[in-house]
Design an enzyme around this catalytic site. Structure first.
Site, short mmCIF file in Angstrom:
data_model
loop_
_atom_site.label_atom_id
_atom_site.label_comp_id
_atom_site.label_asym_id
_atom_site.label_seq_id
_atom_site.Cartn_x
_atom_site.Cartn_y
_atom_site.Cartn_z
N ASP A 47 0.76 -1.33 -0.28
CA ASP A 47 -0.20 -0.20 0.10
C ASP A 47 0.73 1.30 0.04
O ASP A 47 0.42 2.24 0.14
CB ASP A 47 -1.10 -0.06 1.35
N ARG A 106 12.16 25.67 -0.91
CA ARG A 106 11.44 26.80 -1.83
C ARG A 106 10.16 27.49 -1.17
O ARG A 106 9.73 28.50 -1.50
CB ARG A 106 11.27 26.47 -3.22
N LYS A 205 14.54 39.49 -13.86
CA LYS A 205 13.52 38.99 -14.55
C LYS A 205 12.26 39.54 -13.85
O LYS A 205 12.27 39.65 -12.54
CB LYS A 205 13.64 37.59 -14.47
N ARG A 207 8.24 38.57 -13.69
CA ARG A 207 7.16 37.47 -14.16
C ARG A 207 5.75 37.91 -14.36
O ARG A 207 5.20 39.07 -13.91
CB ARG A 207 7.23 36.29 -12.87
N ASP A 235 14.99 23.39 -12.12
CA ASP A 235 13.88 22.56 -12.40
C ASP A 235 13.29 22.16 -13.51
O ASP A 235 13.86 21.30 -14.31
CB ASP A 235 12.69 23.31 -11.41
N ALA A 237 13.93 24.35 -16.14
CA ALA A 237 14.81 24.95 -16.98
C ALA A 237 14.24 26.10 -18.03
O ALA A 237 15.16 26.56 -18.92
CB ALA A 237 15.89 23.95 -17.65
N GLY A 238 12.99 26.40 -17.95
CA GLY A 238 12.51 27.43 -18.82
C GLY A 238 13.12 28.99 -18.57
O GLY A 238 13.74 29.62 -19.61
N THR A 239 13.41 29.23 -17.32
CA THR A 239 13.99 30.53 -16.77
C THR A 239 15.65 30.41 -17.58
O THR A 239 16.01 31.60 -17.91
CB THR A 239 13.81 30.84 -15.54
#
Length: 340
Positions: A47, A106, A205, A207, A235, A237-239
């Protein structure tokens, strides 16, 4: 405190067995005798419940649990808590949680109304489970050390990265520009910049909504520079990939990234492979997936020499902060880097 005749005892969960074994090997080399991971089973019932059984006597021992709380974060956190409980109930003398990647870091403050401070909750759970000391690397927010009423040793990747930069860019050191990908990470980037004698730039940056970067501006002249983006977590990797593009648009010669914890979830590896970045350098605090290992422009730096020395110093009652000096790490990483 441990008796002079005892040795540090290591146990690991399932989050990053390769790192735990590497730390064990390094400590064995240092001590001149085998310091193996404790014989134990950490498994799941059908379980999903986690069960731990330690097969060796730990009464009066100085114990070190090596377990990053990476993906799956909740499973790995529960493993850590249950291992700590098993050791405490088995009369271990002292329990140190070696958490190379501290998950939930975070969530260190309330950014808006009716949200948790999950990092504090995790701190409470660790202490309640019997952990008496924390050893970690590049906490996302250094103030998390204050969430604990027990000692927290927060190591830094920047001394290792300084060695790596001096080795891989020894013919380009005059062209190096260290870049913080946001204003909040300036202290981390400045630390590496000071170690290698390089100037500092910032990507500001703004947002639109979470996960989207509306606008990026480069503060500082990066024209004809070899830019090194410094951060603690990558994380999706976009930024990161967007920051690399903006730097290239501003005249950078090359863009490389040094980021401590390679979370690399979702489309991250594909984005990095297709990005203008020449290299992403991460540490092995989180066990690399096959996709990460196969990526042509991702390189992994070992943390085992640093963690092994930190465990030995903790066990022997000597300074851990000596590992903040990258010159101290030179002998530990002998064979990894040639700095001549």
């Amino acid at each position: 405190m441990p008796t002079p005749t005892s040795e540090p005892k290591l146990i690991a969960g399932n989050a990053n067995q390769p790192l735990a074994k590497a730390v064990s090997r390094r400590i064995s080399m240092h001590r001149g005798q085998p310091i193996n991971l404790l014989d134990a089973r950490v498994e799941r019932f059908n379980d999903g419940e986690i069960f731990v059984e330690v097969y060796e006597n730990v009464r009066g021992e100085d114990m070190y649990i090596i377990q990053p709380t990476s993906n799956p974060a909740n499973d790995n956190l529960m493993e850590l808590l249950i291992i700590a409980d098993a050791l405490r109930r088995s009369s271990a003398d002292r329990i140190t949680a070696v958490i190379p990647y501290f998950g939930y870091a975070r969530q260190d403050r309330r950014a808006k109304a009716r949200t948790p401070i999950s990092a504090k909750l995790v701190a409470n759970m660790l202490v309640e489970a019997g952990v008496e000391r924390i050893l970690t690397l590049d906490l996302h927010a250094t103030q998390i050390q204050g969430f604990f009423d027990i000692p927290v040793d927060n190591l830094y990747a920047s001394p290792i990265y300084a060695l790596d930069v001096q080795h891989h860019f020894k013919d380009q050191m005059e062209d190096i520009m260290v870049v913080s990908p946001d204003v909040g990470g300036v202290a981390r980037a400045r630390d590496l910049a000071q170690r290698i004698g390089a100037p500092l730039s910032i990507v500001d940056k703004r947002r639109g909504k979470p996960g989207e970067v509306a606008e990026m501006t480069v503060i500082g002249d990066v024209k004809d520079k070899v830019c090194l983006i410094i951060d603690d977590i990558v994380d999706t990797a976009g930024t990161l990939c967007k920051a690399a593009e903006v730097l290239m648009e501003n005249g950078a010669k090359e863009v490389h990234s040094y980021i401590t914890h390679g979370v690399l979830s979702g489309p991250a590896v594909e984005r990095i492979t297709n990005s203008v970045m020449k290299n992403l350098v991460i540490t092995d605090t989180i066990e690399a997936t096959e996709a990460v290992k196969a990526a042509p422009n991702i390189r992994i730096v070992q943390t085992a020499p640093m963690f092994a020395q930190a465990i030995i110093n903790t066990w022997s009652g000597t300074s851990v902060s000596s590992l903040f000096d990258h010159q101290t790490l030179v002998p530990l990483y002998e064979g990894h880097y040639s700095l001549g």
